[in-house]
Design a protein around this motif. Structure first.
Motif, PDB file in Angstrom:
ATOM      1  N   ILE A 106     -18.337 126.342   2.630  1.00 45.51           N
ATOM      2  CA  ILE A 106     -19.638 126.369   1.976  1.00 45.51           C
ATOM      3  C   ILE A 106     -19.652 125.340   0.857  1.00 45.51           C
ATOM      4  N   HIS A 107     -20.691 124.508   0.867  1.00 49.85           N
ATOM      5  CA  HIS A 107     -20.939 123.536  -0.203  1.00 49.85           C
ATOM      6  C   HIS A 107     -22.411 123.606  -0.552  1.00 49.85           C
ATOM      7  N   TYR A 108     -22.721 123.684  -1.833  1.00 49.97           N
ATOM      8  CA  TYR A 108     -24.105 123.697  -2.279  1.00 49.97           C
ATOM      9  C   TYR A 108     -24.383 122.405  -3.033  1.00 49.97           C
ATOM     10  N   ASP A 109     -25.398 121.683  -2.591  1.00 50.69           N
ATOM     11  CA  ASP A 109     -25.816 120.467  -3.281  1.00 50.69           C
ATOM     12  C   ASP A 109     -26.942 120.810  -4.237  1.00 50.69           C
ATOM     13  N   SER A 110     -27.040 120.075  -5.332  1.00 48.36           N
ATOM     14  CA  SER A 110     -28.128 120.295  -6.277  1.00 48.36           C
ATOM     15  C   SER A 110     -28.786 118.958  -6.597  1.00 48.36           C
ATOM     16  N   TYR A 111     -30.045 119.054  -6.980  1.00 50.04           N
ATOM     17  CA  TYR A 111     -30.799 117.871  -7.394  1.00 50.04           C
ATOM     18  C   TYR A 111     -31.883 118.316  -8.360  1.00 50.04           C
ATOM     19  N   THR A 112     -32.414 117.371  -9.101  1.00 49.78           N
ATOM     20  CA  THR A 112     -33.500 117.670 -10.030  1.00 49.78           C
ATOM     21  C   THR A 112     -34.806 117.269  -9.376  1.00 49.78           C
ATOM     22  N   GLY A 113     -35.716 118.224  -9.234  1.00 52.69           N
ATOM     23  CA  GLY A 113     -37.004 117.980  -8.605  1.00 52.69           C
ATOM     24  C   GLY A 113     -37.927 117.161  -9.493  1.00 52.69           C
ATOM     25  N   LYS A 114     -39.072 116.784  -8.943  1.00 56.34           N
ATOM     26  CA  LYS A 114     -40.063 116.001  -9.690  1.00 56.34           C
ATOM     27  C   LYS A 114     -40.568 116.743 -10.916  1.00 56.34           C
ATOM     28  N   ASP A 115     -40.506 118.069 -10.868  1.00 52.75           N
ATOM     29  CA  ASP A 115     -40.961 118.881 -11.991  1.00 52.75           C
ATOM     30  C   ASP A 115     -39.870 119.068 -13.045  1.00 52.75           C
ATOM     31  N   GLY A 116     -38.691 118.441 -12.850  1.00 55.66           N
ATOM     32  CA  GLY A 116     -37.607 118.518 -13.814  1.00 55.66           C
ATOM     33  C   GLY A 116     -36.733 119.743 -13.678  1.00 55.66           C
TER      34      GLY A 116
END
Length: 95
Positions: free
Chosen positions: A81-91
């Protein structure tokens, strides 16, 4: 003792796998897998719960998925299991 990241899922494929290729030509397959459980609540009514998992396979495994897996296929998947994260346009940070 080192940590051990291993999972086994048994479920049905939600839609036909998406196949793409890296710049070097290696196959990458992505699909959703539904796992579920059934139980009876205190009143005796049958309850169901479904969890959806996003699965990504690489190289030879992706080629096998491409050739043999379709929507509704019953699969046993073993991996990490690997979880990726990112910052959306709404921050807001999303996973």
């Amino acid at each position: 003792m080192s940590d051990y990241n291993r999972v086994i899922l048994v479920g049905r494929v939600g839609k036909s796998p998406e196949i793409r290729y890296t710049q070097s030509g290696d196959a990458v397959a992505s699909f959703s897998l539904a796992t579920g459980e059934k139980w009876k609540d205190k009143s005796g009514q049958e309850q169901k719960s479904t969890e959806w998992h996003r699965v990504t396979c690489f190289a030879k495994t992706a080629q096998i998925v491409r050739d043999y897996v379709d929507k509704g296929s019953l699969l046993l998947v073993e991996g990490q299991i690997h979880y990726d994260s990112y910052t959306g346009k709404d921050g807001v940070k999303k996973y």
